[in-house]
Design a protein around this motif. Structure first.
Motif: not given
Length: 347
Positions: A64-83
């Motif tokens: 559903f969504c993605v966020a970039i932490d450009s300072l640390s070079g990390l990509v965070y992704i959040a997803q939906r679903g069971d288990n």
């Protein structure tokens, strides 16, 4: 015949002069004309990075969504679903680092806000369980740091603060927080909170007029101190002054077919990137100069495959790469700017 070739050369010289002058001198009239040339010649400003991520099997739910932490070079992704892990963490190069699933019910929006002293990840949770209807702050390893809202209880209250389907948030460099609360449900509002969570200003009424909303779905800031809100149900983007909350204008001429689902800026501030969910399309528009919102001027489009459904996106502040969370395709894709189009940050 000689006269024809002289005229043709003169016309080419004139057009080339306009493009060069607009890039060097920043004239908004000439810049708009130059953009129209680029659009008509079908230049493609981005290319798909087919090697990102290195291992796509970690996508096991609807992303559903993605966020970039450009300072640390990390990509965070959040997803939906069971288990399944609700949050995945990658590097900008595409390597998987870790995942976590703590206290996240049904993620909708995500934002990474980092300083030299703190890395934080904010998630809007639209679930109906005990963690739902809240906005939560985590550290980069998934430890819960702060909860905004009343867990498990939707509502309209501002004291105590309550949300109903909060869509997205944006945290500026001072720590102030901008929240769009209204992916359906009770609320259709834009809220600004201070870094200690005091109410600074609010626009909070459903409607079609200025500063009213119908599903405010995405929010971002530009370098000129303006707040941009994807007012999805009203098929427009509304713009506000970040300090006073004053309504500055709206774009609706680009969204006759479908409203915007996500809005972000390129790192140089020259372009607005917009996702349209059901059209599976990304738009690249010219950012307006300071003091004038004007009308939306589309420079280029990226047409995705049918039913990809780009929901929310984010842009790397270092490379200018666009990361798109696609709920239909259940993946995040990365689009890299072309050097020829973005010489300042192309990779």
């Amino acid at each position: 015949m000689a006269r024809f070739w002289v005229c043709l050369a003169g016309a080419g010289f004139f057009l080339g002069f306009l493009v060069l002058h607009s890039r060097l001198c920043g004239s908004p009239v000439l810049r708009k004309f130059a953009f129209q040339i680029s659009w008509r010649t079908k230049e493609i400003p981005y290319r798909l990075d087919v090697d990102w991520p290195k291992h796509s099997e970690y996508f096991t739910g609807a992303t559903f969504c993605v966020a970039i932490d450009s300072l640390s070079g990390l990509v965070y992704i959040a997803q939906r679903g069971d288990n399944i892990p609700k949050v995945l963490v990658f590097t900008e190069d595409g390597y998987f680092l870790r995942s976590w699933n703590y206290t996240v019910d049904t993620p909708h929006g995500i934002f990474a806000a980092s300083t030299l002293h703190e890395q934080s990840v904010w998630i809007t949770d639209v679930g109906s369980g005990s963690y739902g209807h809240t906005i939560k702050k985590y550290n980069s390893f998934g430890d819960l740091v702060q909860v905004l809202g009343t867990p498990g209880k939707k509502g309209t209250s501002l004291n105590p603060l309550q949300f109903d389907n909060p869509a997205e948030l944006y945290v500026d460099d001072t720590g102030d927080i901008y929240i769009v609360d209204g992916d359906g449900g009770l609320n259709n509002r834009l809220i600004k909170l201070s870094q200690d969570f005091m109410m600074l200003w609010l626009h909070g009424e459903r409607g079609t007029g200025p500063a009213k909303f119908n599903i405010p779905h995405s929010v971002t800031l530009d370098s000129s101190g303006r707040v941009w809100v994807a007012d999805r149900g009203n098929k427009r983007i509304q713009v506000f002054d970040k300090d006073t909350g004053e309504w500055l204008g709206a774009w609706d001429n680009c969204f006759t077919e479908e409203g915007p689902s996500s809005v972000r800026f390129t790192p140089d501030g020259k372009y607005v990137i917009v996702a349209q969910l059901n059209l599976s399309r990304l738009l690249l528009a010219a950012a307006p100069p300071v003091g004038s919102i004007g009308n939306c001027s589309v420079i280029s489009t990226i047409q995705l495959a049918d039913q990809v459904l780009p929901h929310l996106l984010d842009v790397s502040g270092k490379t200018g790469a666009i990361y798109v969370a696609e709920i239909g395709a259940k993946q995040v894709q990365k689009y890299v700017p072309m050097n020829s189009y973005f010489p300042s940050f192309g990779s």
